[in-house]
Design a protein around this motif. Structure first.
Motif, short mmCIF file in Angstrom:
data_model
loop_
_atom_site.label_atom_id
_atom_site.label_comp_id
_atom_site.label_asym_id
_atom_site.label_seq_id
_atom_site.Cartn_x
_atom_site.Cartn_y
_atom_site.Cartn_z
N ARG A 134 -0.06 -12.00 -5.41
CA ARG A 134 0.76 -10.93 -4.70
C ARG A 134 0.11 -9.66 -4.69
O ARG A 134 0.37 -8.83 -3.86
CB ARG A 134 2.28 -11.07 -5.32
CG ARG A 134 3.08 -12.11 -4.66
CD ARG A 134 4.43 -12.10 -4.95
NE ARG A 134 4.95 -11.75 -6.35
CZ ARG A 134 5.19 -12.74 -7.04
NH1 ARG A 134 5.27 -14.03 -6.63
NH2 ARG A 134 5.54 -12.61 -8.14
N ALA A 135 -0.40 -9.44 -6.06
CA ALA A 135 -0.98 -7.86 -6.20
C ALA A 135 -2.17 -7.79 -5.24
O ALA A 135 -2.42 -6.93 -4.49
CB ALA A 135 -1.40 -7.71 -7.69
N GLU A 136 -2.93 -9.01 -5.21
CA GLU A 136 -4.11 -8.84 -4.38
C GLU A 136 -3.58 -8.53 -2.91
O GLU A 136 -4.32 -7.74 -2.02
CB GLU A 136 -5.02 -10.09 -4.65
CG GLU A 136 -5.53 -10.15 -5.93
CD GLU A 136 -6.48 -11.49 -6.12
OE1 GLU A 136 -6.47 -12.25 -5.02
OE2 GLU A 136 -6.87 -11.74 -7.13
N VAL A 137 -2.86 -9.37 -2.36
CA VAL A 137 -2.16 -9.38 -1.05
C VAL A 137 -1.50 -7.80 -0.65
O VAL A 137 -2.15 -7.44 0.26
CB VAL A 137 -1.09 -10.31 -0.56
CG1 VAL A 137 -0.54 -10.04 0.73
CG2 VAL A 137 -2.08 -11.88 -0.97
N GLU A 138 -0.92 -7.31 -1.66
CA GLU A 138 -0.36 -5.90 -1.59
C GLU A 138 -1.40 -5.09 -1.51
O GLU A 138 -1.52 -4.08 -0.70
CB GLU A 138 0.62 -5.58 -2.68
CG GLU A 138 1.79 -6.60 -2.38
CD GLU A 138 3.10 -6.26 -3.86
OE1 GLU A 138 2.32 -5.35 -4.68
OE2 GLU A 138 3.87 -6.84 -3.90
N ALA A 139 -2.37 -5.18 -2.29
CA ALA A 139 -3.57 -4.28 -2.41
C ALA A 139 -4.49 -4.17 -0.93
O ALA A 139 -4.90 -3.17 -0.29
CB ALA A 139 -4.56 -4.45 -3.50
N VAL A 140 -4.84 -5.37 -0.71
CA VAL A 140 -5.29 -5.61 0.71
C VAL A 140 -4.15 -5.05 2.10
O VAL A 140 -4.81 -4.55 3.00
CB VAL A 140 -5.51 -7.08 0.81
CG1 VAL A 140 -6.01 -7.36 2.42
CG2 VAL A 140 -6.52 -7.39 -0.01
N GLN A 141 -3.00 -5.26 1.92
CA GLN A 141 -2.18 -4.62 2.91
C GLN A 141 -2.01 -3.28 2.86
O GLN A 141 -2.01 -2.76 3.91
CB GLN A 141 -0.70 -5.14 2.39
CG GLN A 141 -0.52 -6.78 2.79
CD GLN A 141 1.01 -7.20 2.51
OE1 GLN A 141 1.52 -6.67 2.00
NE2 GLN A 141 1.15 -8.53 3.19
N VAL A 142 -2.28 -2.82 1.60
CA VAL A 142 -2.42 -1.14 1.42
C VAL A 142 -3.51 -0.78 2.18
O VAL A 142 -3.58 0.22 2.99
CB VAL A 142 -2.40 -0.83 0.19
CG1 VAL A 142 -2.69 0.85 -0.14
CG2 VAL A 142 -1.00 -1.05 -0.39
N GLN A 143 -4.56 -1.27 1.89
CA GLN A 143 -5.96 -0.97 2.50
C GLN A 143 -5.93 -1.25 4.00
O GLN A 143 -6.36 -0.51 4.86
CB GLN A 143 -7.14 -2.05 1.81
CG GLN A 143 -7.36 -1.59 0.43
CD GLN A 143 -8.43 -2.56 0.10
OE1 GLN A 143 -8.85 -3.38 0.78
NE2 GLN A 143 -8.72 -2.64 -1.28
N LEU A 144 -5.23 -2.39 4.50
CA LEU A 144 -5.12 -2.60 5.88
C LEU A 144 -4.46 -1.53 6.57
O LEU A 144 -4.84 -1.10 7.72
CB LEU A 144 -4.44 -3.81 6.26
CG LEU A 144 -4.45 -4.23 7.75
CD1 LEU A 144 -5.60 -4.37 8.42
CD2 LEU A 144 -3.61 -5.58 7.91
N ARG A 145 -3.27 -1.23 5.94
CA ARG A 145 -2.55 0.01 6.59
C ARG A 145 -3.24 1.40 6.79
O ARG A 145 -3.24 1.96 7.53
CB ARG A 145 -1.01 0.17 5.80
CG ARG A 145 -0.18 -1.02 6.16
CD ARG A 145 1.22 -0.53 5.50
NE ARG A 145 1.31 -0.46 3.90
CZ ARG A 145 1.44 -1.23 3.01
NH1 ARG A 145 1.88 -2.53 3.57
NH2 ARG A 145 1.51 -1.03 1.90
N ALA A 146 -3.86 1.68 5.48
CA ALA A 146 -4.72 2.73 5.63
C ALA A 146 -5.68 2.77 6.37
O ALA A 146 -6.03 3.77 7.15
CB ALA A 146 -5.36 2.80 4.05
N ALA A 147 -6.31 1.44 6.89
CA ALA A 147 -7.49 1.32 7.95
C ALA A 147 -6.77 1.64 9.08
O ALA A 147 -7.30 2.39 10.00
CB ALA A 147 -8.20 0.02 7.61
N LYS A 148 -5.49 1.13 9.52
CA LYS A 148 -5.06 0.97 10.69
C LYS A 148 -4.60 2.49 10.95
O LYS A 148 -4.86 3.11 12.09
CB LYS A 148 -3.90 0.38 10.86
CG LYS A 148 -4.14 -1.17 10.86
CD LYS A 148 -2.74 -2.06 10.95
CE LYS A 148 -3.18 -3.45 11.27
NZ LYS A 148 -2.13 -4.40 11.23
N GLN A 149 -4.07 3.17 9.87
CA GLN A 149 -3.73 4.67 10.05
C GLN A 149 -4.96 5.31 10.45
O GLN A 149 -4.85 6.53 11.02
CB GLN A 149 -3.11 5.08 8.82
CG GLN A 149 -1.60 4.52 8.65
CD GLN A 149 -1.01 4.79 7.23
OE1 GLN A 149 -1.67 5.83 6.36
NE2 GLN A 149 0.22 4.66 6.82
#
Length: 201
Positions: A134-149
């Protein structure tokens, strides 16, 4: 001699006769009193003997009654002693059965505790694996949101300054590459999480 003394004729004899009568009367009264005393004594003696006989009879009856009560008490005591022995034997038997059941209960409780410990350990490891994923997924999701932004900002900037800043095209390309990398990392993390969940099951 009384005649010579000038006394009345026959006076001494009458006096002696009167004295004799009084003496006889006193004697008769004394004899009657003695007879009354004797009769009273005999009556008292007879009454005492009757009372003694009655007391002896009462004592004999009381002794017989007490002996009967004592015999009954002995019989009751013997019966109670026998009953007490039987109850004590039954209590000892039940105590042994209860101790055996308690031993079985303790064994079952220990087995249940061991099984619960194993279950907690397995669940704990599974939860740890899931938490890590879950931590890895959340970190990737944070990175993905940052990338999308970043991509959105880059696209906005690109649309606004496309004619004047060619460098925006390069930034947009980098943002797209970062987004693609983030999506690939997210996909890999989700795949790893699914594999870990299947292994834990």
């Amino acid at each position: 001699s009384r005649r010579l003394s000038g006394g009345p004729p026959g006076g001494g004899l009458a006096e002696e006769l009167s004295l004799a009568r009084r003496a006889r009367k006193q004697a008769e009264e004394s004899l009657a009193a003695e007879k009354a005393h004797s009769a009273q004594y005999r009556a008292l003696s007879a009454a005492a003997e009757a009372e003694r006989d009655e007391q002896m009879q009462i004592s004999a009856e009381l002794k017989t009654s007490l002996e009967a009560q004592l015999s009954t008490a002995h019989a009751a005591h013997a019966a109670l002693s026998s009953r007490l022995s039987a109850l004590q034997l039954d209590i000892d038997t039940r105590r042994q059965e209860a101790e055996a059941l308690r031993a079985q209960a303790r064994e079952a409780k220990d087995a249940a505790a061991a099984a619960a410990a194993v279950e907690r350990d397995v669940l704990g490891r599974a939860e740890a694996v899931q938490a890590a994923h879950r931590a890895e997924v959340e970190a990737v999701q944070v990175q993905l949101r940052a990338a999308k932004q970043a991509e959105e900002r880059a696209q906005a900037k690109y649309r606004a300054e496309l004619q004047n800043h060619s460098a925006d095209a390069q930034e947009l390309t980098r943002a797209k590459e970062a987004a693609a990398a983030s999506e690939a990392a997210l996909h890999a993390a989700q795949t790893a999480r699914a594999d870990a969940a299947a292994a834990a099951a």
